[in-house]
Write a protein that holds these residues in place. Structure first.
Motif, PDB file in Angstrom:
ATOM      1  N   LEU A   1      -1.627  13.476  -6.260  1.00 31.35           N
ATOM      2  CA  LEU A   1      -1.477  12.392  -5.284  1.00 31.35           C
ATOM      3  C   LEU A   1      -1.832  11.102  -5.993  1.00 31.35           C
ATOM      4  O   LEU A   1      -2.874  11.019  -6.634  1.00 31.35           O
ATOM      5  CB  LEU A   1      -2.437  12.605  -4.100  1.00 31.35           C
ATOM      6  N   ALA A   2      -0.961  10.121  -5.904  1.00 31.01           N
ATOM      7  CA  ALA A   2      -1.291   8.815  -6.479  1.00 31.01           C
ATOM      8  C   ALA A   2      -1.208   7.767  -5.383  1.00 31.01           C
ATOM      9  O   ALA A   2      -0.357   7.840  -4.485  1.00 31.01           O
ATOM     10  CB  ALA A   2      -0.335   8.472  -7.601  1.00 31.01           C
ATOM     11  N   ILE A   3      -2.142   6.811  -5.464  1.00 32.51           N
ATOM     12  CA  ILE A   3      -2.204   5.736  -4.479  1.00 32.51           C
ATOM     13  C   ILE A   3      -2.188   4.413  -5.226  1.00 32.51           C
ATOM     14  O   ILE A   3      -2.778   4.309  -6.305  1.00 32.51           O
ATOM     15  CB  ILE A   3      -3.512   5.833  -3.648  1.00 32.51           C
ATOM     16  N   GLY A   4      -1.496   3.424  -4.714  1.00 39.42           N
ATOM     17  CA  GLY A   4      -1.535   2.105  -5.321  1.00 39.42           C
ATOM     18  C   GLY A   4      -1.618   1.039  -4.236  1.00 39.42           C
ATOM     19  O   GLY A   4      -0.915   1.133  -3.214  1.00 39.42           O
ATOM     20  N   ILE A   5      -2.493   0.051  -4.422  1.00 34.88           N
ATOM     21  CA  ILE A   5      -2.558  -1.052  -3.459  1.00 34.88           C
ATOM     22  C   ILE A   5      -2.629  -2.375  -4.191  1.00 34.88           C
ATOM     23  O   ILE A   5      -3.128  -2.450  -5.321  1.00 34.88           O
ATOM     24  CB  ILE A   5      -3.760  -0.934  -2.482  1.00 34.88           C
ATOM     25  N   SER A   6      -2.110  -3.395  -3.568  1.00 34.84           N
ATOM     26  CA  SER A   6      -2.137  -4.722  -4.177  1.00 34.84           C
ATOM     27  C   SER A   6      -1.933  -5.767  -3.096  1.00 34.84           C
ATOM     28  O   SER A   6      -1.295  -5.499  -2.077  1.00 34.84           O
ATOM     29  CB  SER A   6      -1.017  -4.811  -5.219  1.00 34.84           C
TER      30      SER A   6
ATOM     31  N   GLY B   1       0.869  -1.176   0.000  1.00 34.65           N
ATOM     32  CA  GLY B   1       0.000   0.000   0.000  1.00 34.65           C
ATOM     33  C   GLY B   1       0.900   1.218   0.000  1.00 34.65           C
ATOM     34  O   GLY B   1       1.639   1.441   0.956  1.00 34.65           O
ATOM     35  N   ILE B   2       0.897   1.968  -1.099  1.00 31.55           N
ATOM     36  CA  ILE B   2       1.849   3.073  -1.212  1.00 31.55           C
ATOM     37  C   ILE B   2       1.169   4.311  -1.785  1.00 31.55           C
ATOM     38  O   ILE B   2       0.111   4.234  -2.402  1.00 31.55           O
ATOM     39  CB  ILE B   2       3.051   2.704  -2.113  1.00 31.55           C
ATOM     40  N   PHE B   3       1.821   5.452  -1.576  1.00 29.75           N
ATOM     41  CA  PHE B   3       1.334   6.672  -2.211  1.00 29.75           C
ATOM     42  C   PHE B   3       2.515   7.585  -2.504  1.00 29.75           C
ATOM     43  O   PHE B   3       3.589   7.421  -1.925  1.00 29.75           O
ATOM     44  CB  PHE B   3       0.321   7.385  -1.307  1.00 29.75           C
ATOM     45  N   GLU B   4       2.300   8.517  -3.418  1.00 31.50           N
ATOM     46  CA  GLU B   4       3.314   9.544  -3.670  1.00 31.50           C
ATOM     47  C   GLU B   4       2.608  10.861  -3.946  1.00 31.50           C
ATOM     48  O   GLU B   4       1.558  10.887  -4.600  1.00 31.50           O
ATOM     49  CB  GLU B   4       4.210   9.179  -4.866  1.00 31.50           C
ATOM     50  N   ILE B   5       3.186  11.926  -3.451  1.00 28.71           N
ATOM     51  CA  ILE B   5       2.696  13.266  -3.780  1.00 28.71           C
ATOM     52  C   ILE B   5       3.825  13.979  -4.491  1.00 28.71           C
ATOM     53  O   ILE B   5       4.932  14.066  -3.971  1.00 28.71           O
ATOM     54  CB  ILE B   5       2.289  14.034  -2.506  1.00 28.71           C
ATOM     55  N   SER B   6       3.569  14.418  -5.717  1.00 31.20           N
ATOM     56  CA  SER B   6       4.610  15.155  -6.423  1.00 31.20           C
ATOM     57  C   SER B   6       3.988  15.961  -7.545  1.00 31.20           C
ATOM     58  O   SER B   6       2.779  15.919  -7.754  1.00 31.20           O
ATOM     59  CB  SER B   6       5.679  14.208  -6.974  1.00 31.20           C
ATOM     60  N   LYS B   7       4.870  16.672  -8.268  1.00 35.28           N
ATOM     61  CA  LYS B   7       4.400  17.460  -9.401  1.00 35.28           C
ATOM     62  C   LYS B   7       4.148  16.542 -10.584  1.00 35.28           C
ATOM     63  O   LYS B   7       4.846  15.546 -10.767  1.00 35.28           O
ATOM     64  CB  LYS B   7       5.467  18.496  -9.781  1.00 35.28           C
ATOM     65  N   ILE B   8       3.146  16.899 -11.393  1.00 37.50           N
ATOM     66  CA  ILE B   8       2.992  16.279 -12.709  1.00 37.50           C
ATOM     67  C   ILE B   8       3.005  17.406 -13.740  1.00 37.50           C
ATOM     68  O   ILE B   8       2.701  18.551 -13.408  1.00 37.50           O
ATOM     69  CB  ILE B   8       1.698  15.432 -12.832  1.00 37.50           C
ATOM     70  N   PHE B   9       3.374  17.060 -14.972  1.00 41.45           N
ATOM     71  CA  PHE B   9       3.652  18.102 -15.960  1.00 41.45           C
ATOM     72  C   PHE B   9       2.894  17.839 -17.254  1.00 41.45           C
ATOM     73  O   PHE B   9       2.749  16.692 -17.680  1.00 41.45           O
ATOM     74  CB  PHE B   9       5.152  18.145 -16.259  1.00 41.45           C
TER      75      PHE B   9
ATOM     76  N   GLY C   1     -10.427  13.313  -9.742  1.00 37.29           N
ATOM     77  CA  GLY C   1      -9.505  12.192  -9.754  1.00 37.29           C
ATOM     78  C   GLY C   1     -10.181  10.959 -10.288  1.00 37.29           C
ATOM     79  O   GLY C   1     -11.361  10.978 -10.660  1.00 37.29           O
ATOM     80  N   ARG C   2      -9.407   9.910 -10.348  1.00 34.97           N
ATOM     81  CA  ARG C   2      -9.936   8.675 -10.914  1.00 34.97           C
ATOM     82  C   ARG C   2      -9.260   7.490 -10.225  1.00 34.97           C
ATOM     83  O   ARG C   2      -8.079   7.543  -9.893  1.00 34.97           O
ATOM     84  CB  ARG C   2      -9.616   8.693 -12.413  1.00 34.97           C
ATOM     85  N   ALA C   3     -10.039   6.450 -10.036  1.00 32.50           N
ATOM     86  CA  ALA C   3      -9.495   5.230  -9.444  1.00 32.50           C
ATOM     87  C   ALA C   3      -9.811   4.075 -10.385  1.00 32.50           C
ATOM     88  O   ALA C   3     -10.816   4.114 -11.091  1.00 32.50           O
ATOM     89  CB  ALA C   3     -10.126   4.978  -8.079  1.00 32.50           C
ATOM     90  N   SER C   4      -8.964   3.073 -10.410  1.00 32.88           N
ATOM     91  CA  SER C   4      -9.277   1.936 -11.281  1.00 32.88           C
ATOM     92  C   SER C   4      -8.473   0.704 -10.904  1.00 32.88           C
ATOM     93  O   SER C   4      -7.498   0.769 -10.151  1.00 32.88           O
ATOM     94  CB  SER C   4      -8.994   2.293 -12.738  1.00 32.88           C
TER      95      SER C   4
ATOM     96  N   GLU D   1      -8.564  -9.092   1.085  1.00 30.12           N
ATOM     97  CA  GLU D   1      -8.023  -8.896  -0.259  1.00 30.12           C
ATOM     98  C   GLU D   1      -8.323  -7.475  -0.711  1.00 30.12           C
ATOM     99  O   GLU D   1      -9.461  -7.014  -0.654  1.00 30.12           O
ATOM    100  CB  GLU D   1      -8.644  -9.901  -1.220  1.00 30.12           C
ATOM    101  N   GLN D   2      -7.274  -6.797  -1.191  1.00 26.98           N
ATOM    102  CA  GLN D   2      -7.414  -5.387  -1.518  1.00 26.98           C
ATOM    103  C   GLN D   2      -8.197  -5.196  -2.814  1.00 26.98           C
ATOM    104  O   GLN D   2      -8.121  -6.019  -3.727  1.00 26.98           O
ATOM    105  CB  GLN D   2      -6.028  -4.747  -1.645  1.00 26.98           C
ATOM    106  N   GLY D   3      -8.946  -4.128  -2.868  1.00 28.00           N
ATOM    107  CA  GLY D   3      -9.740  -3.844  -4.060  1.00 28.00           C
ATOM    108  C   GLY D   3     -10.087  -2.371  -4.144  1.00 28.00           C
ATOM    109  O   GLY D   3      -9.572  -1.559  -3.361  1.00 28.00           O
ATOM    110  N   LEU D   4     -10.973  -2.058  -5.079  1.00 26.52           N
ATOM    111  CA  LEU D   4     -11.326  -0.652  -5.301  1.00 26.52           C
ATOM    112  C   LEU D   4     -11.985  -0.012  -4.081  1.00 26.52           C
ATOM    113  O   LEU D   4     -11.835   1.184  -3.850  1.00 26.52           O
ATOM    114  CB  LEU D   4     -12.292  -0.558  -6.489  1.00 26.52           C
TER     115      LEU D   4
END
Lengths: 677, 337
Positions: free
Chosen positions: A478-483, A457-465, A540-543, A498-501
């Motif tokens: 902000l991006a989040i990822g789980i698995s 379970g991770i996240f990052e906050i940074s600039k996007i261009f 934002g969007r999640a998928s 079990e991780q999910g949306l």
């Protein structure tokens, strides 16, 4: 730059142990990288800052050493070898220097040396060069190198008889002109590269490297000795275009002065004659007049105020004098300081103040604290981002940092982006500024799946261009990822989750609510990704990550769920103001509803209906359980809602609640064919 | 019903109980949801209005009395219920808890450093990563086509002339000073980019913290003081510091700052290259040209600036030997901090 202690001692009367001198040099700004005892001498290797080309010579270091140790200098400057009589008038030689643009070459000096006897150098000379890592070649080449290391002026010797004219040209190269340099490489020159040429062809790349065809060799009889000043920008650009580096270019691009060039030329000539390697018969010079020495006014009061220590007038005078500045009294507390030509870095009083502080010793400046004027310290976006990170880690996610520069390949199948590209990446991995953090998240998930992490379970906050019409855009995301599967050990035993949306939804909902943002909605879009609306705007969007993308990141047999949010918008909406609302005075009555409904019927629809029909007394309605399994028909699911009723004016009676509640059940039955359980 | 009679009956009942099971039964019988007391209170609405208050009061007193009696009796039996619970716990089992995530070590150290300066009255300011050539170079007194630019080797953007990825955080100095008047005391954390080949101590992206203070009468000795507070806060009270003259185009005088090696305490070890000193930052008095470029009166104002690479500080602080670990994002690494 390397030099030996004995070499230095030729120019300064100094008796300190080598280690002690090394320390003093370091603390004066000539950082000694290494000090090595070798053959009864010491080899110093010092790091030179780019503003001090005068330190790229033994005499330059000697001047510094004399100033910081209060020792006597033994440097003698030559205006000729030993008076004009040394130039033998016979045979009469004529030689002309033609400079196309004197801004490219402000000074060119040529010495014609006749009756050259090429042979190995005397031992003292070859040994000294070898001590500093310079290979001994022959007496002429060695003398030129020795003078360069000693005085800082790179010179070049041409075999005079290999030049096809008695005229030398300093000009820009013509298109496609070629030269084979002394390192045996054929180089095609561009128009703006400065060369030394005879009538026909380039014979040297000015200031960078000589030509093979006119090189001094065993059969050389007569030599043209060049000592010049070239425009440092021209040398720098030429060196870059050709991809070349040399001791010579290294010095020319930092700047050489008239005194140094002229003196070195005569010092070399004298050494050639002393070692009976040849006889100077002609000295020619062309170029611009030497620039005027600059004068800078220095206030003692200002010096003291800027440094935070008062240094006496006599100390200031002696420090600057030892460093080669001419100091004269201007008015009370003010000196007029004339700068030697070798010190082109000194342009203003602060430059002199640094010189004074350096030699006085930074360590002798006291330590004080400034009086800070308190300023209003508002709650900033930096603080908000830190709060967001803290909330996310409390929800079990770890923060990652990944590269903002990525390869375009990583964006394959992720949609259309207008990319900001890098003009000079070192590799494909740095070709664009990322328009999304997701590739960074997926790479990190891949790394950790490889490490057999069961839950990520991770996240990052940074600039996007992204590329804009006039300017590129830079936004914070902000991006989040789980698995994987999260295992919990509860008192009932292990629970595998079990991780999910919905986990993504839970994280984002909690985050938004903690930030005081309550208007948000998750909407399933036709492509099965989830649009996240905040204050009614898509934010934002999640998928679930599709297989093609997972393949691109080498993620096999694992489900990965991601979300990305425009954090800038969320940061603007953060509302940490809270208002107290009185605690309820009257008790509430809670009723659960357990129903079985078709799977297609969303919880949102059911809840909307409950809220619309349960009447004004309903305070809260939420799902507290859901189940599928044997008791539930295929295509359906069981849901339990908890409804809380309360009045702020009185204690509710069961009857009031029952009537509202029964009405709600009736509506659910009729509208959704819900079966009550 | 006569409350007094009920009370007597219950009192004697409880007196006769001889086991904790019996006590539980009594609790259920009298105080349970459908117990005697509940039945009593349920009759209240049916009573004449003037009797309700008195009856309700008496019922409550009775309820308290019974609860007390049961409690007393419970003590005699050594409250077997809770005792049994204690025996069954194996305290060697893992505690039930939620696992929290970790902040990246770089974030932690940036936050730690910012807080040190916040306590000294500085403010935290940030700036964009795409910068103009002016803010990154010229405004900072770094001339075009000068070898000093080598040290700040830079990524340029393809379709935007004169735009680049900032090669240091110093352009935020120019932005901050242009938008505000002294006194100014700021720290600036952020990502920076340089086309360096990747190895154990170099990356093409890293983080810096920049600091700046401008006011009337700011002096070199103040710079020494502020940085001493900083270094001691981060690396410990007992470290030694030294300021070595150096060259930066945007400061004059300029100094590099070394601390005594935190590994070998200055005796010399592989980490400090046997020198006993570790370079941690660059600093100096802001060059008057920089102050002039932002429109400050150099007769009135002076200031100092400093900058450091965060990764290096984190590596020294935690003993990390390879800078690449920071951006590989291996959870086995990240969870250590």
């Amino acid at each position: 730059m390397k030099f030996t202690y004995n070499w230095l001692k030729d120019f300064v009367d100094i008796r300190l142990p080598a280690e002690e001198l090394a320390d003093k040099l370091t603390m004066a700004g000539l950082e000694v990288r290494s000090l090595e005892a070798k053959d009864g001498d010491f080899v110093f290797d010092i790091e030179i800052t780019s503003n001090r080309p005068d330190w790229l010579s033994v005499v330059g270091v000697a001047r510094e050493a004399a100033a910081i140790t209060n020792s006597k200098l033994k440097i003698q400057s030559l205006k000729s070898t030993s008076g004009s009589q040394s130039l033998s008038p016979q045979p009469k030689t004529s030689f002309k220097i033609e400079i196309e643009d004197k801004k490219d070459c402000p000074l060119y000096t040529a010495k014609i040396i006749r009756d050259v006897k090429i042979r190995p150098s005397p031992e003292w000379l070859s040994k000294r060069l070898e001590m500093v890592g310079c290979r001994s070649v022959n007496n002429i080449v060695d003398i030129i190198n020795y003078i360069m290391f000693t005085y800082g002026e790179p010179m070049h010797a041409f075999d005079l008889d290999k030049l096809d004219s008695d005229k030398i040209f300093i000009r820009r190269a013509k298109k496609y002109e070629k030269i084979t340099s002394i390192d045996d490489q054929e180089r095609v020159l561009e128009q703006d590269i400065l060369v030394i040429a005879d009538k026909e062809k380039p014979v040297a790349i000015a200031g960078i490297m000589g030509g093979k065809d006119t090189e001094v060799d065993g059969s050389t009889k007569n030599v043209l000795l060049e000592a010049a000043i070239f425009n440092l920008i021209v040398i720098r650009q030429g060196k870059r275009k050709l991809g070349m580096q040399s001791e010579s270019a290294y010095r020319f691009e930092r700047g050489i002065d008239y005194e140094t060039a002229r003196n070195a030329s005569w010092q070399a000539t004298r050494l050639i004659e002393e070692l009976c390697a040849g006889k100077c018969v002609l000295a020619e010079e062309s170029g611009l007049p030497a620039p005027k020495k600059t004068k800078v006014n220095l206030s003692l009061d200002h010096t003291g105020k800027l440094l935070g220590v008062n240094i006496t007038s006599s100390r200031v005078k002696s420090i600057l004098g030892n460093l080669g500045f001419a100091v004269s009294f201007k008015s009370k507390g003010v000196f007029s300081v004339e700068t030697p030509l070798s010190r082109q870095d000194v342009k203003a009083d602060v430059d002199l103040i640094e010189e004074i502080a350096r030699v006085y010793g930074f360590e002798n400046v006291p330590v004080t604290l400034p009086a800070v004027k308190p300023q209003v310290s508002a709650y900033t976006d930096t603080d908000r981002v830190y709060l967001i990170k803290s909330i996310l880690i409390s929800l079990g996610l770890s923060e990652i940092i990944s590269y903002s520069l990525i390869s375009k390949d990583l964006l394959k199948g992720m949609g259309q982006y207008s990319l900001v590209e890098i003009r000079n990446p070192l590799s494909k991995e740095q070709e664009v500024l990322r328009p999304t953090i997701i590739p960074g998240i997926l790479k990190a998930i891949a790394v950790n799946l490889n490490q057999k992490q069961s839950f990520i379970g991770i996240f990052e906050i940074s600039k996007i261009f992204s590329a804009g019409k006039d300017n590129p855009r830079e936004d914070i995301a902000l991006a989040i990822g789980i698995s994987g599967v999260k295992s919990w050990l509860f008192s009932q035993g292990q629970i595998k989750d079990e991780q999910g949306l919905l986990h993504i939804k839970g994280i984002i909902s909690t985050l938004l609510e903690r930030l005081g943002i309550n208007d948000y909605k998750f909407v399933l879009s036709p492509d099965k990704s989830v649009d996240i609306f905040v204050n009614k705007e898509l934010t934002g969007r999640a998928s679930r990550v599709i297989k093609e993308t997972l393949d691109n990141f080498d993620i096999k047999n694992k489900e990965v769920f991601i979300a990305e949010l425009y954090l800038g918008r969320i940061i603007n909406l953060v509302n940490l103001n809270r208002k107290f609302s009185s605690l309820p005075v009257y008790p509430s009555i809670s009723r659960d509803i357990s129903v079985v409904v078709k799977k297609e019927i969303s919880v949102d629809a059911l809840l909307d209906e409950i809220k619309a029909n349960a009447g004004a007394l309903l305070r809260e309605a939420k799902v507290i359980d859901y189940y599928q399994g044997k008791q539930i028909p295929d295509g359906s699911r069981g849901l339990t809602f908890s409804c809380v009723y309360r009045s702020e004016e009185r204690t509710l009676t069961e009857e009031e609640v029952n009537s509202a509640h029964l009405l709600t059940l009736e509506v659910l039955k009729n509208k959704f064919q819900a079966q009550l359980r | 019903m006569d409350i007094e009679a009920i009370k007597k009956q219950i009192e004697s009942d409880i007196q006769n109980i001889s086991s904790s099971e019996g006590l539980e039964e009594a609790r259920f019988k009298y105080l349970g949801r459908k117990g005697v007391l509940a039945q009593l209170t349920a009759t209240i609405p049916s009573l004449p209005a003037q009797e309700r208050a008195v009856f309700g009061q008496q019922a409550n007193i009775l309820k308290d009395k019974i609860a007390n009696l049961i409690l007393e009796k419970e003590k005699l039996f050594g409250s077997p219920a809770s005792g049994a619970m204690q025996e069954s716990v194996d305290i060697g089992m893992p505690g039930v808890s939620q696992e929290v995530g970790k902040l990246h070590p770089i974030t932690r150290v940036i936050d730690e450093i910012c807080n040190i300066f916040l306590r000294m009255g500085f403010q935290v300011v940030e700036g964009p990563e795409i910068e103009t050539e002016y803010n990154n170079f010229s405004g900072l007194n770094i001339p075009l086509e000068h070898p000093s630019r080598d040290a700040f080797d830079t990524f340029y953007l393809k379709d935007y002339e004169k735009l680049l990825l900032r090669s240091h955080t110093s352009p935020v100095q120019v932005r901050a000073m242009k938008s505000r008047k002294p006194p100014l005391a700021i720290v600036v954390p952020g990502r920076v980019y340089r086309p360096d080949a990747v190895d154990a101590s170099h990356l093409f992206m890293f983080n810096q913290i920049e600091g700046l203070m401008v006011d009337e009468g700011i002096k070199f000795s103040d710079l020494k003081g502020i940085l001493e507070v900083f270094a001691r806060s981060v690396f410990g009270e007992d470290i030694k510091m030294r300021f070595r003259p150096h060259f930066f185009p945007f400061t004059e005088p300029s100094a590099e700052v070394d601390i005594s090696c935190i590994i070998c305490k200055g005796r010399g070890c592989p980490v400090c290259g046997r020198k006993g000193w570790l370079e941690i930052l660059g600093s100096g008095m802001i060059h008057p040209n920089v102050l002039r470029n932002v429109g400050y009166d150099t007769k009135k104002y002076s200031g100092f600036a400093f900058g450091m690479g965060i990764e290096r500080i984190v590596m020294l602080k935690y003993g990390i030997n390879d800078i690449r670990l920071f951006f590989e994002n291996d959870l086995r690494f990240l969870r250590q901090f």
